[in-house]
Design a protein around this motif. Structure first.
Motif, PDB file in Angstrom:
ATOM      1  N   TYR A  74       7.600  -4.685  -3.154  1.00 56.63           N
ATOM      2  CA  TYR A  74       8.289  -5.484  -2.138  1.00 56.63           C
ATOM      3  C   TYR A  74       7.984  -4.952  -0.740  1.00 56.63           C
ATOM      4  O   TYR A  74       7.654  -5.726   0.172  1.00 56.63           O
ATOM      5  N   VAL A  75       8.096  -3.658  -0.564  1.00 56.97           N
ATOM      6  CA  VAL A  75       7.845  -3.064   0.757  1.00 56.97           C
ATOM      7  C   VAL A  75       6.417  -3.324   1.210  1.00 56.97           C
ATOM      8  O   VAL A  75       6.162  -3.665   2.370  1.00 56.97           O
ATOM      9  N   LEU A  76       5.469  -3.183   0.298  1.00 59.76           N
ATOM     10  CA  LEU A  76       4.057  -3.351   0.646  1.00 59.76           C
ATOM     11  C   LEU A  76       3.635  -4.817   0.710  1.00 59.76           C
ATOM     12  O   LEU A  76       2.598  -5.139   1.300  1.00 59.76           O
ATOM     13  N   GLY A  77       4.408  -5.703   0.077  1.00 61.64           N
ATOM     14  CA  GLY A  77       4.022  -7.110   0.034  1.00 61.64           C
ATOM     15  C   GLY A  77       2.817  -7.349  -0.848  1.00 61.64           C
ATOM     16  O   GLY A  77       1.957  -8.178  -0.527  1.00 61.64           O
ATOM     17  N   LYS A 134       4.086   1.771   6.077  1.00 63.95           N
ATOM     18  CA  LYS A 134       5.192   0.873   5.738  1.00 63.95           C
ATOM     19  C   LYS A 134       6.188   1.582   4.821  1.00 63.95           C
ATOM     20  O   LYS A 134       7.407   1.464   4.996  1.00 63.95           O
ATOM     21  N   LEU A 135       5.666   2.300   3.832  1.00 65.19           N
ATOM     22  CA  LEU A 135       6.545   3.040   2.923  1.00 65.19           C
ATOM     23  C   LEU A 135       7.343   4.090   3.693  1.00 65.19           C
ATOM     24  O   LEU A 135       8.526   4.312   3.416  1.00 65.19           O
ATOM     25  N   LYS A 136       6.719   4.709   4.665  1.00 64.27           N
ATOM     26  CA  LYS A 136       7.368   5.755   5.442  1.00 64.27           C
ATOM     27  C   LYS A 136       8.549   5.228   6.246  1.00 64.27           C
ATOM     28  O   LYS A 136       9.534   5.943   6.474  1.00 64.27           O
ATOM     29  N   THR A 137       8.474   3.982   6.679  1.00 57.54           N
ATOM     30  CA  THR A 137       9.557   3.403   7.482  1.00 57.54           C
ATOM     31  C   THR A 137      10.566   2.631   6.637  1.00 57.54           C
ATOM     32  O   THR A 137      11.590   2.182   7.152  1.00 57.54           O
TER      33      THR A 137
END
Length: 255
Positions: free
Chosen positions: A211-214, A27-30
């Motif tokens: 936020y990105v990871l939720g 997720k972090l990569k995108t």
């Protein structure tokens, strides 16, 4: 987007975290995060975003590196004096993590260009150093429904808060309007301890990563303050969103 062998090694300390793991690292990569300001706050924020594996980082700043920046703006070094800050930032971030794509915007962010800049990003970091730009970032993110984290530093103190569409008050709900010119001293006038920028900017990066990871609790509806001289953090519960707020209220501008 699968991780390469090198990326599995690079992010091993993330992969063993239950809250991140391989799925979270992908997720972090995108993810795409825009940092407005390559100065005291934007520097540590951008560096930790790149180190964390954020796939795309945007950096907006029109200034050139000056010697007085180096006390706190860790994206830049003595060899970068006279360079555009966005160029110096891109070079530093690529040295740290060559997999991170860095888009640069060598402009002063204003009402005429901010929507175009932030439109492709998932999250925005306010690393600006003046009230006019802070209100512009808030109002534009609210109009575009883009989550962002505000921060400010002066002397030995800092603060930050996060806004996510539909969750809590925005910056304008709380502070209403920029103060009259000259009413509040700038960091240039009052001074700022460089380390404070590192503390607060790093916390901004953490808000973006959460936020990105939720995962975890974001600083939505809260203002986190830090007083370095007293070694004291304080979390202030903010009032509810103002229904008549011109940025995020019922009558807000929609795009």
């Amino acid at each position: 987007m699968r991780l390469s062998k090198e990326q599995n090694e690079r992010y091993q300390r993330h992969l063993c975290l239950d809250e991140v793991g391989r799925e979270g690292q992908e997720k972090l990569k995108t993810a795409k995060v825009c940092v407005i300001g390559a100065g005291g706050l934007g520097s540590p924020a951008a560096m930790y975003l790149a180190a964390a594996g954020i796939g795309t980082i945007g950096i907006a700043d029109a200034d050139e590196v000056e010697v007085s920046n180096l006390q706190r703006q860790i994206l830049h070094g003595t060899d970068d004096l006279g360079k555009k800050k966005v160029r110096s930032a891109k070079e530093t971030l690529h040295r740290l993590n060559p997999d991170t794509v860095v888009h640069t915007y060598p402009v002063f962010v204003d009402a005429g260009n901010i929507m175009q800049i932030i439109k492709e990003y998932d999250f925005v970091i306010d690393g600006s150093d003046n009230f006019e730009t802070k209100f512009l970032i808030n109002d534009s993110c609210a109009a575009a429904q883009k989550p962002f984290v505000h921060a400010g530093v002066i002397r030995f103190q800092g603060q930050l808060m996060t806004w996510v569409p539909g969750q809590g008050p925005c910056y304008r709900c709380i502070f209403k309007e920029p103060p009259p010119e000259g009413a509040v001293p700038s960091a240039r006038e009052a001074g700022v301890m460089g380390v404070i920028c590192g503390v607060i900017g790093s916390l901004q990066a953490m808000e973006a990563v959460k936020y990105v990871l939720g995962i975890g609790e974001l600083l939505t509806g809260k203002l986190l303050t830090y007083d370095a001289l007293r070694a004291q953090f304080r979390t202030i519960q903010l009032p509810a969103r103002a229904a008549d707020c011109s940025a995020c209220g019922e009558g807000r501008i929609r795009i």
